[in-house]
Scaffold this active site. Structure first.
Site, PDB file in Angstrom:
ATOM      1  N   ASP A 184     -50.444 -20.155  22.320  1.00  0.00           N
ATOM      2  CA  ASP A 184     -50.094 -21.070  21.331  1.00  0.00           C
ATOM      3  C   ASP A 184     -51.582 -21.467  20.221  1.00  0.00           C
ATOM      4  O   ASP A 184     -51.573 -21.729  19.278  1.00  0.00           O
ATOM      5  CB  ASP A 184     -50.062 -22.540  22.096  1.00  0.00           C
ATOM      6  CG  ASP A 184     -48.481 -22.586  22.702  1.00  0.00           C
ATOM      7  OD1 ASP A 184     -47.835 -21.852  22.370  1.00  0.00           O
ATOM      8  OD2 ASP A 184     -48.672 -23.143  24.005  1.00  0.00           O
TER       9      ASP A 184
ATOM     10  N   HIS B 145     -45.932 -25.760  26.871  1.00  0.00           N
ATOM     11  CA  HIS B 145     -45.744 -24.635  26.236  1.00  0.00           C
ATOM     12  C   HIS B 145     -44.368 -24.121  26.243  1.00  0.00           C
ATOM     13  O   HIS B 145     -43.860 -22.921  26.107  1.00  0.00           O
ATOM     14  CB  HIS B 145     -46.374 -23.600  27.317  1.00  0.00           C
ATOM     15  CG  HIS B 145     -46.378 -22.136  26.956  1.00  0.00           C
ATOM     16  ND1 HIS B 145     -47.028 -21.866  25.581  1.00  0.00           N
ATOM     17  CD2 HIS B 145     -45.872 -20.769  27.312  1.00  0.00           C
ATOM     18  CE1 HIS B 145     -46.872 -20.541  25.491  1.00  0.00           C
ATOM     19  NE2 HIS B 145     -46.392 -19.775  26.541  1.00  0.00           N
TER      20      HIS B 145
END
Length: 412
Positions: free
Chosen positions: A242, A269
């Site tokens: 990310d 996530h």
């Protein structure tokens, strides 16, 4: 990172070696060149090369992890004819195991970890097809020794004396499949593998990649608790992808030099639980409200972007392998004594009312050394609303993971 058979071998980094070993300064690139005849005698993987060049542009590391590999090397100043050379001798001394090494993430991840000068042994485990991967990697002339382990009967031997365990095992997402759809399959895989870790290398750093990470990390924690070996400082959900995506998209959007960009990503996530803190971007940059929303949504949905582009042929395997290798390298540097290692990771946390939360952390020899709470201060109105919105979803994912283990007690 790249290597040639005749002239150079390149190792990514984000620090520079100055004239004094004790002084390390942040810079965008640096190089360390040395004569192999006198200065690479014990680095057998590089006997054929004529120089070594370390460049930050190809680094795994973010700018916050600025000291990089320098403290992982033994350095001596030696004279050669009329010139002075810096003697740099990599110490390959850590053992890494990849559980799920035959898969789409596991194979490129194994290659990247094989290139690390800090790894002395690389153990590859999978239920099938891992022998060929190990044989292939063993031909790469880097110091780590590769070993393969196939099936449950060989899992314990794979994990003996391991310092870092990386778990990418599981099934990938397919078009139309959410991370939550993966739960029933991957939850049991992670549970079984973490049981083996608890029995054979309970002191190792454990890196969870298998999705849905929001649930699989709590599953791992519950297993370790029931085994009596849980150390929350050594259990990590790898959310580095990310951060990697956020850095890349922001650099492209604002025409910035990528090596300079650092965007912290917090929360979880999956989907809206992924929250890039664009207001905390380094270097400081201004975004319009439209840009903030556009970038946030793209970072949150980047995995789906890849799944759809591959049209049924896989998910984000290469970028995930790259991001995981960066986190592994950071962990190894921390284990080796680097005192300036920072990454974002999904861990047991007291930063919010949730028991697990992703944020920037400082890594040390014993795992999580500090949680950087300052980045959650002074959020924009958009970020605060997004943070409030992600908490219920993340809470449900955590509870789902905990309940899974409680319903299926671990093997004694």
């Amino acid at each position: 990172m790249a290597a040639t058979s005749a002239t150079t071998f390149s190792i990514g980094s984000t620090a520079s070696a100055g004239s004094k070993v004790s002084q390390v300064t942040q810079s965008k690139a640096f190089s360390i060149n040395f004569n192999p005849k006198n200065y690479l005698r014990s680095f057998c993987g590089l006997k054929a090369v004529n120089s070594v060049i370390c460049e930050s542009e190809s680094s795994f590391f973010g700018t916050e992890s600025s000291i990089a590999l320098n403290r992982s090397y033994s350095t001596k100043a030696q004279k050669h004819t009329d010139r002075s050379y810096r003697y740099v001798q990599p110490r390959a001394s850590y053992k890494v195991a990849i559980l799920g090494a035959g898969g789409g993430i596991g194979q490129p991840l194994a290659l990247l970890i094989k290139m690390s000068p800090l790894v002395s042994a690389l153990n590859l485990y999978d239920i099938a097809n891992v022998k060929g991967v190990a044989a292939d990697l063993s031909h790469c002339n880097t110091p780590s020794q590769v070993a393969d382990f196939t099936g449950a009967s060989e899992l314990a031997n794979c994990l003996k004396d391991v310092n870092v365990v990386v778990i990418p095992a599981g099934v990938p997402r397919k078009p139309g499949m959410t991370r939550d759809d993966l739960f029933n399959i991957n939850a049991n895989i992670v549970k079984t593998l973490v049981e083996a870790v608890a029995d054979n290398c309970p002191d190792a750093f454990i890196h969870i990649i298998s999705n849905p990470v929001n649930s699989t990390v709590p599953i791992a924690a519950e297993v370790l608790k029931q085994k009596g070996v849980y150390d929350p400082k050594k259990l990590f959900g790898v959310t580095t992808l990310d951060v990697v995506r956020a850095n890349t998209f922001v650099a492209q959007k604002k025409n910035l030099k990528l090596i300079d960009v650092d965007v912290p990503v917090i929360g979880g996530h999956a989907g809206i639980t992924i929250l890039p803190l664009l207001s905390k971007t380094k270097p400081a940059v201004t975004f319009t409200d439209e840009e903030v929303e556009e970038l946030t949504v793209r970072i949150q949905n980047a995995g789906t972007e890849v799944v759809e582009a591959k049209a049924g042929a896989g998910s984000a395997t290469l970028s995930m392998a790259y991001a995981a290798a960066r986190f592994v390298e950071s962990s190894l540097r921390a284990l080796d004594g680097d005192s300036d290692v920072y990454e974002c990771s999904y861990i047991q946390s007291e930063l919010t009312e949730l028991p697990f939360f992703a944020s920037r952390i400082k890594l040390g020899k014993n795992g999580v050394e500090a949680v950087i709470s300052s980045e959650l201060q002074g959020l924009t109105e958009y970020e605060q609303k997004a943070l409030d919105a992600l908490k219920p979803e993340l809470k449900a994912s955590i509870e789902k993971g905990v309940a899974f283990v409680q319903k299926q007690p671990v093997t004694a």
